[in-house]
Design a protein around this motif. Sequence first.
Motif, mmCIF file in Angstrom:
data_model
loop_
_atom_site.group_PDB
_atom_site.id
_atom_site.type_symbol
_atom_site.label_atom_id
_atom_site.label_comp_id
_atom_site.label_asym_id
_atom_site.label_seq_id
_atom_site.Cartn_x
_atom_site.Cartn_y
_atom_site.Cartn_z
ATOM 1 N N LYS A 135 -31.118 -20.354 20.025
ATOM 2 C CA LYS A 135 -32.031 -19.961 18.970
ATOM 3 C C LYS A 135 -31.755 -20.736 17.666
ATOM 4 C CE LYS A 135 -33.179 -15.585 16.560
ATOM 5 N NZ LYS A 135 -32.779 -13.969 16.469
ATOM 6 N N TYR A 136 -32.816 -21.142 17.077
ATOM 7 C CA TYR A 136 -32.837 -22.330 15.886
ATOM 8 C C TYR A 136 -33.764 -21.546 14.712
ATOM 9 C CZ TYR A 136 -31.749 -25.665 19.342
ATOM 10 O OH TYR A 136 -31.165 -26.347 20.328
ATOM 11 N N TYR A 137 -32.937 -22.003 13.593
ATOM 12 C CA TYR A 137 -34.066 -21.575 12.287
ATOM 13 C C TYR A 137 -34.634 -22.945 12.101
ATOM 14 C CZ TYR A 137 -30.793 -17.918 10.909
ATOM 15 O OH TYR A 137 -29.887 -16.756 10.767
ATOM 16 N N VAL A 138 -35.785 -22.786 11.799
ATOM 17 C CA VAL A 138 -36.945 -23.744 11.795
ATOM 18 C C VAL A 138 -37.722 -23.877 10.428
ATOM 19 C CG1 VAL A 138 -38.699 -24.936 12.877
ATOM 20 C CG2 VAL A 138 -37.177 -23.848 14.256
ATOM 21 N N VAL A 139 -38.132 -24.840 9.847
ATOM 22 C CA VAL A 139 -38.809 -24.976 8.540
ATOM 23 C C VAL A 139 -39.964 -26.134 9.256
ATOM 24 C CG1 VAL A 139 -39.323 -25.512 6.349
ATOM 25 C CG2 VAL A 139 -37.257 -24.459 6.912
ATOM 26 N N ARG A 140 -41.081 -25.405 9.435
ATOM 27 C CA ARG A 140 -42.097 -26.530 9.970
ATOM 28 C C ARG A 140 -42.983 -26.860 8.797
ATOM 29 N NH1 ARG A 140 -41.960 -25.374 15.277
ATOM 30 N NH2 ARG A 140 -41.197 -23.281 15.955
ATOM 31 N N LEU A 145 -38.031 -25.659 -0.639
ATOM 32 C CA LEU A 145 -39.200 -25.767 -0.158
ATOM 33 C C LEU A 145 -39.368 -24.711 1.090
ATOM 34 C CD1 LEU A 145 -41.825 -27.212 1.055
ATOM 35 C CD2 LEU A 145 -40.344 -28.537 2.592
ATOM 36 N N GLY A 146 -38.147 -24.572 1.784
ATOM 37 C CA GLY A 146 -38.332 -23.627 3.154
ATOM 38 C C GLY A 146 -37.832 -22.316 2.927
ATOM 39 N N ALA A 147 -37.619 -21.878 1.674
ATOM 40 C CA ALA A 147 -36.942 -20.447 1.404
ATOM 41 C C ALA A 147 -37.811 -19.268 1.854
ATOM 42 C CB ALA A 147 -36.605 -20.300 -0.094
ATOM 43 N N GLY A 201 -42.635 -33.216 9.373
ATOM 44 C CA GLY A 201 -41.354 -32.900 9.888
ATOM 45 C C GLY A 201 -40.928 -31.609 9.965
ATOM 46 N N ASP A 202 -40.693 -31.191 11.193
ATOM 47 C CA ASP A 202 -40.106 -29.780 11.475
ATOM 48 C C ASP A 202 -38.638 -29.882 11.572
ATOM 49 O OD1 ASP A 202 -42.915 -28.987 11.438
ATOM 50 O OD2 ASP A 202 -42.786 -28.799 13.681
ATOM 51 N N ALA A 203 -37.654 -29.054 10.594
ATOM 52 C CA ALA A 203 -36.358 -29.229 10.569
ATOM 53 C C ALA A 203 -35.842 -28.138 11.357
ATOM 54 C CB ALA A 203 -35.774 -29.130 8.906
ATOM 55 N N TYR A 204 -34.965 -28.538 12.131
ATOM 56 C CA TYR A 204 -34.438 -27.372 13.049
ATOM 57 C C TYR A 204 -32.719 -27.293 12.747
ATOM 58 C CZ TYR A 204 -38.267 -27.095 16.327
ATOM 59 O OH TYR A 204 -39.300 -27.077 17.020
ATOM 60 N N VAL A 213 -29.803 -28.849 3.989
ATOM 61 C CA VAL A 213 -29.589 -27.448 4.070
ATOM 62 C C VAL A 213 -29.869 -26.399 2.692
ATOM 63 C CG1 VAL A 213 -27.868 -25.357 4.584
ATOM 64 C CG2 VAL A 213 -28.030 -27.644 6.017
ATOM 65 N N ARG A 214 -29.397 -27.386 1.699
ATOM 66 C CA ARG A 214 -29.424 -26.514 0.191
ATOM 67 C C ARG A 214 -31.235 -26.749 0.032
ATOM 68 N NH1 ARG A 214 -26.220 -28.531 -4.944
ATOM 69 N NH2 ARG A 214 -27.020 -27.093 -6.297
ATOM 70 N N PHE A 215 -31.756 -27.848 0.222
ATOM 71 C CA PHE A 215 -33.189 -27.697 0.106
ATOM 72 C C PHE A 215 -34.071 -26.972 0.818
ATOM 73 C CE2 PHE A 215 -37.117 -30.064 0.775
ATOM 74 C CZ PHE A 215 -37.569 -30.004 -0.580
ATOM 75 N N VAL A 216 -33.726 -26.746 1.897
ATOM 76 C CA VAL A 216 -34.460 -25.664 2.835
ATOM 77 C C VAL A 216 -34.245 -24.303 2.399
ATOM 78 C CG1 VAL A 216 -34.387 -24.922 5.214
ATOM 79 C CG2 VAL A 216 -34.580 -27.337 4.720
ATOM 80 N N LEU A 217 -32.818 -24.000 2.097
ATOM 81 C CA LEU A 217 -32.505 -22.566 2.079
ATOM 82 C C LEU A 217 -32.984 -22.091 0.605
ATOM 83 C CD1 LEU A 217 -29.031 -21.875 3.233
ATOM 84 C CD2 LEU A 217 -30.911 -20.770 3.860
#
Length: 121
Positions: free
Chosen positions: A78-83, A64-66, A101-104, A57-61
């Motif tokens: 409903k999901y947050y997704v980083v594709r 990379l995913g910010a 990989g898509d993270a949900y 979660v920290r890496f995404v927020l």
Amino acid sequence: ISEWLSENLAKRLPNWDDHTPFGPDEDPVTYVMEKLGSIFPVMQQTWTEKHSDKALVRFVLYGLGAHRIETAIENDTKYYVVRTNALSPLPVRAGFARYGGDAYFDMNWKPVKIVDDGLKH
């Protein structure tokens, strides 16, 4: 010019990979800092655990995913997704995992699933 140099000359330089894992008493960050010396960036944060849901979660927020966070609705949820599945065809050197990989995440940022070329983990 720098783009041409990196694309054409970098592949001519010697290249080797050592995939020996670090031992339980070895710190990979300390190792790299010793090798790079003064050019290693100043550490602003310490990540004591890198394989946990919290780290993902920290890496995404904050990484990379910010700037790549989307929302998706599946089965009325409903999901947050980083594709990043679009990166999976990119070549990688032997011994390295491929990209993708898509993270949900749910609406509270709890990891729900990773869809990797259609495979759910």
